[in-house]
Scaffold this motif. Structure first.
Motif, PDB file in Angstrom:
ATOM      1  N   TRP A 126      -4.402   3.157   6.083  1.00  0.00           N
ATOM      2  CA  TRP A 126      -5.677   2.484   6.326  1.00  0.00           C
ATOM      3  C   TRP A 126      -5.622   1.600   7.568  1.00  0.00           C
ATOM      4  O   TRP A 126      -6.663   1.244   8.129  1.00  0.00           O
ATOM      5  CB  TRP A 126      -6.048   1.625   5.117  1.00  0.00           C
ATOM      6  N   ASP A 127      -4.425   1.192   7.954  1.00  0.00           N
ATOM      7  CA  ASP A 127      -4.242   0.324   9.117  1.00  0.00           C
ATOM      8  C   ASP A 127      -2.834   0.583   9.648  1.00  0.00           C
ATOM      9  O   ASP A 127      -1.860   0.002   9.165  1.00  0.00           O
ATOM     10  CB  ASP A 127      -4.416  -1.144   8.723  1.00  0.00           C
ATOM     11  N   LEU A 128      -2.722   1.483  10.605  1.00  0.00           N
ATOM     12  CA  LEU A 128      -1.412   1.942  11.068  1.00  0.00           C
ATOM     13  C   LEU A 128      -0.609   0.864  11.776  1.00  0.00           C
ATOM     14  O   LEU A 128       0.571   1.070  12.066  1.00  0.00           O
ATOM     15  CB  LEU A 128      -1.582   3.155  11.981  1.00  0.00           C
ATOM     16  N   THR A 129      -1.204  -0.303  12.006  1.00  0.00           N
ATOM     17  CA  THR A 129      -0.442  -1.406  12.596  1.00  0.00           C
ATOM     18  C   THR A 129       0.344  -2.167  11.542  1.00  0.00           C
ATOM     19  O   THR A 129       1.183  -3.011  11.894  1.00  0.00           O
ATOM     20  CB  THR A 129      -1.364  -2.393  13.322  1.00  0.00           C
ATOM     21  N   ARG A 130       0.086  -1.877  10.262  1.00  0.00           N
ATOM     22  CA  ARG A 130       0.762  -2.611   9.187  1.00  0.00           C
ATOM     23  C   ARG A 130       1.668  -1.690   8.382  1.00  0.00           C
ATOM     24  O   ARG A 130       1.467  -0.480   8.318  1.00  0.00           O
ATOM     25  CB  ARG A 130      -0.263  -3.283   8.259  1.00  0.00           C
ATOM     26  N   THR A 131       2.657  -2.315   7.741  1.00  0.00           N
ATOM     27  CA  THR A 131       3.540  -1.569   6.862  1.00  0.00           C
ATOM     28  C   THR A 131       2.762  -1.016   5.679  1.00  0.00           C
ATOM     29  O   THR A 131       1.720  -1.563   5.284  1.00  0.00           O
ATOM     30  CB  THR A 131       4.681  -2.470   6.352  1.00  0.00           C
ATOM     31  N   ALA A 132       3.278   0.059   5.109  1.00  0.00           N
ATOM     32  CA  ALA A 132       2.709   0.592   3.867  1.00  0.00           C
ATOM     33  C   ALA A 132       3.112  -0.236   2.661  1.00  0.00           C
ATOM     34  O   ALA A 132       2.661   0.031   1.553  1.00  0.00           O
ATOM     35  CB  ALA A 132       3.173   2.035   3.661  1.00  0.00           C
ATOM     36  N   GLY A 133       3.938  -1.264   2.860  1.00  0.00           N
ATOM     37  CA  GLY A 133       4.492  -2.016   1.739  1.00  0.00           C
ATOM     38  C   GLY A 133       5.841  -1.433   1.370  1.00  0.00           C
ATOM     39  O   GLY A 133       6.360  -0.531   2.022  1.00  0.00           O
ATOM     40  N   GLY A 134       6.421  -1.964   0.310  1.00  0.00           N
ATOM     41  CA  GLY A 134       7.738  -1.470  -0.098  1.00  0.00           C
ATOM     42  C   GLY A 134       8.093  -1.976  -1.482  1.00  0.00           C
ATOM     43  O   GLY A 134       7.411  -2.829  -2.039  1.00  0.00           O
ATOM     44  N   SER A 135       9.101  -1.408  -2.077  1.00  0.00           N
ATOM     45  CA  SER A 135       9.938  -0.441  -1.387  1.00  0.00           C
ATOM     46  C   SER A 135       9.460   1.011  -1.542  1.00  0.00           C
ATOM     47  O   SER A 135      10.006   1.914  -0.883  1.00  0.00           O
ATOM     48  CB  SER A 135      11.383  -0.531  -1.895  1.00  0.00           C
ATOM     49  N   SER A 136       8.449   1.253  -2.371  1.00  0.00           N
ATOM     50  CA  SER A 136       7.908   2.614  -2.522  1.00  0.00           C
ATOM     51  C   SER A 136       6.867   2.893  -1.446  1.00  0.00           C
ATOM     52  O   SER A 136       5.842   3.546  -1.696  1.00  0.00           O
ATOM     53  CB  SER A 136       7.294   2.795  -3.919  1.00  0.00           C
ATOM     54  N   GLY A 137       7.136   2.405  -0.214  1.00  0.00           N
ATOM     55  CA  GLY A 137       6.140   2.494   0.841  1.00  0.00           C
ATOM     56  C   GLY A 137       5.844   3.906   1.283  1.00  0.00           C
ATOM     57  O   GLY A 137       4.686   4.263   1.530  1.00  0.00           O
ATOM     58  N   GLY A 138       6.886   4.740   1.405  1.00  0.00           N
ATOM     59  CA  GLY A 138       6.648   6.118   1.812  1.00  0.00           C
ATOM     60  C   GLY A 138       5.839   6.887   0.786  1.00  0.00           C
ATOM     61  O   GLY A 138       4.941   7.670   1.140  1.00  0.00           O
ATOM     62  N   SER A 139       6.138   6.672  -0.485  1.00  0.00           N
ATOM     63  CA  SER A 139       5.379   7.351  -1.546  1.00  0.00           C
ATOM     64  C   SER A 139       3.920   6.933  -1.517  1.00  0.00           C
ATOM     65  O   SER A 139       3.007   7.761  -1.645  1.00  0.00           O
ATOM     66  CB  SER A 139       5.998   7.040  -2.912  1.00  0.00           C
ATOM     67  N   ALA A 140       3.664   5.629  -1.353  1.00  0.00           N
ATOM     68  CA  ALA A 140       2.279   5.153  -1.300  1.00  0.00           C
ATOM     69  C   ALA A 140       1.553   5.694  -0.080  1.00  0.00           C
ATOM     70  O   ALA A 140       0.393   6.115  -0.169  1.00  0.00           O
ATOM     71  CB  ALA A 140       2.258   3.629  -1.307  1.00  0.00           C
ATOM     72  N   ALA A 141       2.229   5.702   1.066  1.00  0.00           N
ATOM     73  CA  ALA A 141       1.600   6.216   2.285  1.00  0.00           C
ATOM     74  C   ALA A 141       1.256   7.687   2.146  1.00  0.00           C
ATOM     75  O   ALA A 141       0.197   8.138   2.611  1.00  0.00           O
ATOM     76  CB  ALA A 141       2.528   5.995   3.481  1.00  0.00           C
TER      77      ALA A 141
END
Length: 447
Positions: free
Chosen positions: A143-158
């Motif tokens: 939704w905002d490529l300037t920010r992290t997807a979060g973590g630690s399951s960030g790749g799964s969420a993205a």
């Protein structure tokens, strides 16, 4: 989007069972989307293109296809859960490249239900922090490529938020499902302790960590949770009126809840009031020691996971985190703080059925090379955005993140629902009411 990208897991599985589409067609469409978009998003550490198509054909040939709850559904798997034939890197250069010889039980259950693993998703090293970046790539918020997807399951969420898979497997030791779900506009539930097999790392962070689903709808979340738990989870039907406490108070004085996140919780409370629930402001009795207790468990869990790894191949923030944790390991093993916290919270949850809070206190950090920065800077960045999630890992009680509203940037906002042990169905029911009365956009508009 193509015909099946952007559809829910329930829609895809129904169509596959009815033979309106083949598993290969569904998987191929999602693999094509990964190829086109993941260079921008960074969700995947590895994509299983040929293996996934072969698995899709195997699903199509199964004699029990008509009974499979996840027939032909693409699923992304967090890279700290074993997938047969793939290495388990956990975001680190220090881990083994040797392929796993067996699936983790949760992956085995997903495959038995007809799901097809399309790839393993990026995580921060040893799944320590709430930003996902490192030697295997950076996961950005679709939704905002300037920010992290979060973590630690960030790749799964993205992956799910970008429409590269309708569902994904993640896990949560201090908020690692709820933080990226809130950041990326997804639904998740950290199940209560014991409902879903854990087996994460070298001891589940002393029992804090739980495996769970990431999805775009409550219905998909419920379905995936049922598969992971290998048991029925009640449909989120219209619930009886519940007593809901609403709290905007952060357990950490250094990390107060900022206005957009507090406003979302207030508005969500209004939705539940209109749905007939008894809602009132009430703060849970967080102990003053909660922050230090969480820090001891957090660092000690990393110390155990880092044993046997070459420290020269670990990022500096990971080395420091593990070194601090080593002095706490023995104490945590004998610790009674979690039992004391549960006893402290029980009267509050005897008076209230559910607690509603913001999921995050502030926005997730930018998509920057946090793995190259100092330990303290990382810890402060984590604490300021997600002080509201760790308490419920310490209690071992179920907690959800549900999309609700948007931030001034246009990125999603979210609220957290917490219940007593065994109330996963209650949380799902309330989340379903929120979804019906205040729906959200399910997939980020990347194209």
């Amino acid at each position: 989007m193509t015909a099946w990208v952007g559809r829910t897991a329930v829609e895809i599985a129904t169509a596959v069972r009815e033979k309106r589409v083949t598993p290969r067609e569904v998987v191929a469409e999602h693999l094509d989307r990964i190829e086109r978009l993941d260079g921008r998003v960074g969700a995947f550490r590895t994509v299983r293109t040929e293996a996934a198509l072969a698995e899709a054909d195997e699903v199509a040939a199964r004699g029990d296809l008509a009974q499979l709850p996840l027939a032909g559904v693409p699923v992304a798997v967090k890279d700290n859960v074993a997938v047969r034939g793939e290495s388990l890197r956990v975001g680190s250069a220090a881990t083994s490249r040797t392929p796993a010889d067996a699936d983790h039980v949760t992956v085995a259950r997903l495959r038995a239900a007809g799901a097809v693993v399309v790839g393993l998703t990026n995580v921060p090293e040893l799944c320590v922090f709430c930003t996902t970046e490192g030697v295997h790539g950076t996961s950005r918020n679709p939704w905002d490529l300037t920010r992290t997807a979060g973590g630690s399951s960030g790749g799964s969420a993205a992956a799910v938020a970008a429409g590269m898979a309708p569902i994904a497997l993640g896990n949560d030791g201090m908020g690692s499902l709820r933080v990226p779900a809130a950041s990326c506009g997804l639904v998740t539930i950290k199940p209560g302790h014991g409902l879903v097999p854990a087996g994460i790392g070298e001891g589940d962070w002393f029992g804090l960590a739980e495996n769970g689903p990431l999805a775009t709808t409550v219905e998909d979340t419920r379905l995936m949770l049922a598969v992971l738990a290998d048991t029925e989870v009640a449909d989120p039907a219209e619930p009886a009126p519940f007593k809901v406490a609403v709290s905007l108070r952060s357990p950490l004085p250094i990390a107060p809840v900022t206005r957009p996140f507090a406003d979302a919780a207030r508005e969500a409370a209004g939705v539940l009031i209109k749905a007939g629930h008894q809602v009132r402001r009430a703060d849970p009795p967080y102990p003053a020691s909660l922050g230090t207790t969480g820090l001891r468990y957090w660092t000690a869990g990393t110390a155990v996971d880092a044993e046997g790894l070459d420290p020269r191949q670990l990022a500096r923030r990971t080395r420091v985190h593990a070194a601090i944790g080593r002095r706490f390991v023995d104490g945590v093993r004998a610790d009674r703080s979690r039992e004391e916290l549960r006893r402290r919270m029980e009267p509050f949850f005897a008076e209230h059925d559910v607690l509603l809070t913001p999921t995050l206190a502030g926005p997730v950090p930018g998509a920057e090379p946090w793995h190259e920065r100092g330990w303290l800077r990382n810890v402060l960045a984590n604490s300021r955005c997600s002080p509201l999630t760790p308490a419920w890992n310490l209690t071992g009680w179920p907690a959800m993140s549900v999309p609700f509203g948007t931030l001034p940037s246009g990125a999603p906002c979210a609220v957290q629902l917490i219940g007593r042990p065994g109330t996963e169905a209650t949380l799902l029911a309330l989340a379903a009411q929120m979804e019906q009365r205040h729906p959200w956009q399910r997939t980020a508009p990347l194209e």
